[in-house]
Design a protein around this motif. Structure first.
Motif, PDB file in Angstrom:
ATOM      1  N   MET A   4     -39.894   5.213 -56.844  1.00  0.00           N
ATOM      2  CA  MET A   4     -39.596   5.303 -55.365  1.00  0.00           C
ATOM      3  C   MET A   4     -39.000   4.201 -54.757  1.00  0.00           C
ATOM      4  SD  MET A   4     -43.012   7.739 -54.265  1.00  0.00           S
ATOM      5  CE  MET A   4     -44.273   7.677 -55.479  1.00  0.00           C
ATOM      6  N   ASP A   5     -38.922   3.050 -55.183  1.00  0.00           N
ATOM      7  CA  ASP A   5     -38.389   2.069 -54.544  1.00  0.00           C
ATOM      8  C   ASP A   5     -36.975   2.112 -54.322  1.00  0.00           C
ATOM      9  OD1 ASP A   5     -40.713   0.233 -54.468  1.00  0.00           O
ATOM     10  OD2 ASP A   5     -40.481  -0.605 -56.319  1.00  0.00           O
ATOM     11  N   ALA A   6     -36.431   3.182 -54.875  1.00  0.00           N
ATOM     12  CA  ALA A   6     -35.004   3.349 -54.773  1.00  0.00           C
ATOM     13  C   ALA A   6     -34.754   4.180 -53.462  1.00  0.00           C
ATOM     14  CB  ALA A   6     -34.267   4.404 -55.838  1.00  0.00           C
ATOM     15  N   THR A   7     -35.724   4.475 -52.672  1.00  0.00           N
ATOM     16  CA  THR A   7     -35.644   4.991 -51.403  1.00  0.00           C
ATOM     17  C   THR A   7     -35.071   4.067 -50.388  1.00  0.00           C
ATOM     18  OG1 THR A   7     -37.814   4.632 -50.683  1.00  0.00           O
ATOM     19  CG2 THR A   7     -37.368   6.800 -51.585  1.00  0.00           C
ATOM     20  N   THR A   8     -35.025   2.762 -50.741  1.00  0.00           N
ATOM     21  CA  THR A   8     -34.481   1.907 -49.843  1.00  0.00           C
ATOM     22  C   THR A   8     -33.062   1.619 -49.988  1.00  0.00           C
ATOM     23  OG1 THR A   8     -35.271   0.029 -51.259  1.00  0.00           O
ATOM     24  CG2 THR A   8     -36.694   0.652 -49.548  1.00  0.00           C
ATOM     25  N   ASP A   9     -32.430   2.046 -51.045  1.00  0.00           N
ATOM     26  CA  ASP A   9     -30.814   2.131 -51.441  1.00  0.00           C
ATOM     27  C   ASP A   9     -30.367   2.551 -50.170  1.00  0.00           C
ATOM     28  OD1 ASP A   9     -28.349   2.618 -52.457  1.00  0.00           O
ATOM     29  OD2 ASP A   9     -29.270   2.008 -54.301  1.00  0.00           O
ATOM     30  N   LYS A  10     -29.298   1.995 -49.750  1.00  0.00           N
ATOM     31  CA  LYS A  10     -28.525   2.305 -48.434  1.00  0.00           C
ATOM     32  C   LYS A  10     -27.641   3.495 -48.883  1.00  0.00           C
ATOM     33  CE  LYS A  10     -28.879  -1.851 -45.916  1.00  0.00           C
ATOM     34  NZ  LYS A  10     -30.067  -1.721 -45.608  1.00  0.00           N
ATOM     35  N   ASP A  11     -27.357   3.759 -50.079  1.00  0.00           N
ATOM     36  CA  ASP A  11     -26.384   4.797 -50.439  1.00  0.00           C
ATOM     37  C   ASP A  11     -27.170   6.205 -50.220  1.00  0.00           C
ATOM     38  OD1 ASP A  11     -24.639   6.843 -51.659  1.00  0.00           O
ATOM     39  OD2 ASP A  11     -24.273   5.617 -53.287  1.00  0.00           O
ATOM     40  N   GLY A  32     -39.325   0.776 -44.191  1.00  0.00           N
ATOM     41  CA  GLY A  32     -38.748   1.359 -42.875  1.00  0.00           C
ATOM     42  C   GLY A  32     -38.866   2.738 -42.917  1.00  0.00           C
ATOM     43  N   TYR A  33     -38.424   3.206 -41.543  1.00  0.00           N
ATOM     44  CA  TYR A  33     -38.846   4.668 -41.254  1.00  0.00           C
ATOM     45  C   TYR A  33     -37.828   5.545 -41.865  1.00  0.00           C
ATOM     46  CZ  TYR A  33     -35.092   4.565 -37.708  1.00  0.00           C
ATOM     47  OH  TYR A  33     -33.927   4.515 -37.062  1.00  0.00           O
ATOM     48  N   PRO A  34     -36.705   5.253 -42.214  1.00  0.00           N
ATOM     49  CA  PRO A  34     -35.723   6.123 -42.847  1.00  0.00           C
ATOM     50  C   PRO A  34     -36.175   6.652 -44.269  1.00  0.00           C
ATOM     51  CG  PRO A  34     -34.361   4.434 -41.950  1.00  0.00           C
ATOM     52  CD  PRO A  34     -35.892   3.887 -41.709  1.00  0.00           C
ATOM     53  N   HIS A  35     -36.739   5.195 -44.817  1.00  0.00           N
ATOM     54  CA  HIS A  35     -37.053   5.564 -46.206  1.00  0.00           C
ATOM     55  C   HIS A  35     -38.469   6.150 -46.313  1.00  0.00           C
ATOM     56  CE1 HIS A  35     -33.774   2.773 -46.705  1.00  0.00           C
ATOM     57  NE2 HIS A  35     -34.185   1.831 -45.829  1.00  0.00           N
ATOM     58  N   ARG A  36     -39.213   5.806 -45.578  1.00  0.00           N
ATOM     59  CA  ARG A  36     -40.779   6.644 -45.293  1.00  0.00           C
ATOM     60  C   ARG A  36     -40.399   8.039 -45.226  1.00  0.00           C
ATOM     61  NH1 ARG A  36     -45.853   5.198 -44.422  1.00  0.00           N
ATOM     62  NH2 ARG A  36     -45.221   2.967 -44.438  1.00  0.00           N
ATOM     63  N   VAL A  37     -39.461   8.444 -44.140  1.00  0.00           N
ATOM     64  CA  VAL A  37     -39.011   9.764 -44.151  1.00  0.00           C
ATOM     65  C   VAL A  37     -38.414  10.622 -45.350  1.00  0.00           C
ATOM     66  CG1 VAL A  37     -37.359  11.304 -42.840  1.00  0.00           C
ATOM     67  CG2 VAL A  37     -38.537   9.507 -41.661  1.00  0.00           C
ATOM     68  N   LEU A  71     -41.791  11.552 -47.310  1.00  0.00           N
ATOM     69  CA  LEU A  71     -42.496  12.620 -46.329  1.00  0.00           C
ATOM     70  C   LEU A  71     -41.762  13.831 -46.508  1.00  0.00           C
ATOM     71  CD1 LEU A  71     -43.308  10.277 -43.222  1.00  0.00           C
ATOM     72  CD2 LEU A  71     -44.938  11.152 -44.746  1.00  0.00           C
ATOM     73  N   LYS A  72     -40.522  13.873 -46.434  1.00  0.00           N
ATOM     74  CA  LYS A  72     -39.994  15.327 -46.534  1.00  0.00           C
ATOM     75  C   LYS A  72     -40.130  15.869 -47.835  1.00  0.00           C
ATOM     76  CE  LYS A  72     -35.918  15.689 -43.997  1.00  0.00           C
ATOM     77  NZ  LYS A  72     -34.541  15.241 -43.651  1.00  0.00           N
ATOM     78  N   ALA A  73     -40.162  14.983 -48.970  1.00  0.00           N
ATOM     79  CA  ALA A  73     -40.425  15.199 -50.154  1.00  0.00           C
ATOM     80  C   ALA A  73     -41.699  16.043 -50.463  1.00  0.00           C
ATOM     81  CB  ALA A  73     -40.387  14.219 -51.402  1.00  0.00           C
ATOM     82  N   ASP A  94     -46.518   6.445 -37.453  1.00  0.00           N
ATOM     83  CA  ASP A  94     -45.890   5.114 -37.678  1.00  0.00           C
ATOM     84  C   ASP A  94     -44.229   5.204 -37.625  1.00  0.00           C
ATOM     85  OD1 ASP A  94     -48.305   4.128 -38.303  1.00  0.00           O
ATOM     86  OD2 ASP A  94     -48.080   4.280 -40.306  1.00  0.00           O
ATOM     87  N   VAL A  95     -43.630   6.460 -38.120  1.00  0.00           N
ATOM     88  CA  VAL A  95     -42.503   6.706 -37.833  1.00  0.00           C
ATOM     89  C   VAL A  95     -41.875   6.655 -36.420  1.00  0.00           C
ATOM     90  CG1 VAL A  95     -40.585   8.242 -38.192  1.00  0.00           C
ATOM     91  CG2 VAL A  95     -41.978   7.686 -40.158  1.00  0.00           C
ATOM     92  N   LEU A  96     -42.594   7.391 -35.648  1.00  0.00           N
ATOM     93  CA  LEU A  96     -42.317   7.480 -34.316  1.00  0.00           C
ATOM     94  C   LEU A  96     -42.403   6.020 -33.579  1.00  0.00           C
ATOM     95  CD1 LEU A  96     -44.014  10.663 -33.286  1.00  0.00           C
ATOM     96  CD2 LEU A  96     -41.652  10.227 -33.119  1.00  0.00           C
TER      97      LEU A  96
END
Length: 129
Positions: free
Chosen positions: A1-8, A45-50, A53-55, A85-87
């Motif tokens: 899951m650490d790869a969620t922080t990848d910017k790609d 970070g919220y984009p990575h948390r999202v 959460l979506k999954a 937290d995301v909000l």
């Protein structure tokens, strides 16, 4: 899951799809793993948390009839906290938009949900000077 922080975005999409695929065969195990990951990485970070959460949402929607009641109850609480937290994170840049959305949840004569109040308070603290 650490790869969620990848910017790609393609890598992020691959992680999302992989979590969903794994969730098809072991929904509770993957939901618990996602939950634990989010707990251990509360500054994620919220984009990575999202993404996570979506999954989790997709896994729950696809397997709702298979989930144990206790898992569902725990996840609801955790998701509400994660969504709050995301909000708050988004509100550090777009405070007016987030405040507008949160204030819209306050209805005259009805006690607001705990997480609405908590989000409002945390948003105020995050943007206080």
């Amino acid at each position: 899951m650490d790869a969620t922080t990848d910017k790609d975005p393609q890598v992020q999409e691959q992680i999302y799809k992989a979590l969903c695929h794994l969730g098809e065969s072991e929904p509770e195990e993957i939901l618990n793993a996602c939950d634990e990951y989010l707990r251990q990485h509360d500054k994620l970070g919220y984009p990575h948390r999202v993404i996570i959460l979506k999954a989790m949402e997709t896994i729950v929607r696809s397997n709702i009839s298979l989930l144990d009641k206790s898992v569902a109850k725990e996840l609801v609480r955790d998701w509400q906290q994660a969504a709050s937290d995301v909000l708050v994170a988004v509100g550090q840049r777009f405070v007016n938009k987030v405040m507008e959305e949160v204030l819209g949840k306050f209805q005259p004569g009805i006690l607001p949900h705990f997480y609405v109040v908590q989000t409002f308070a945390n948003l105020s603290v995050a943007n206080g000077e």
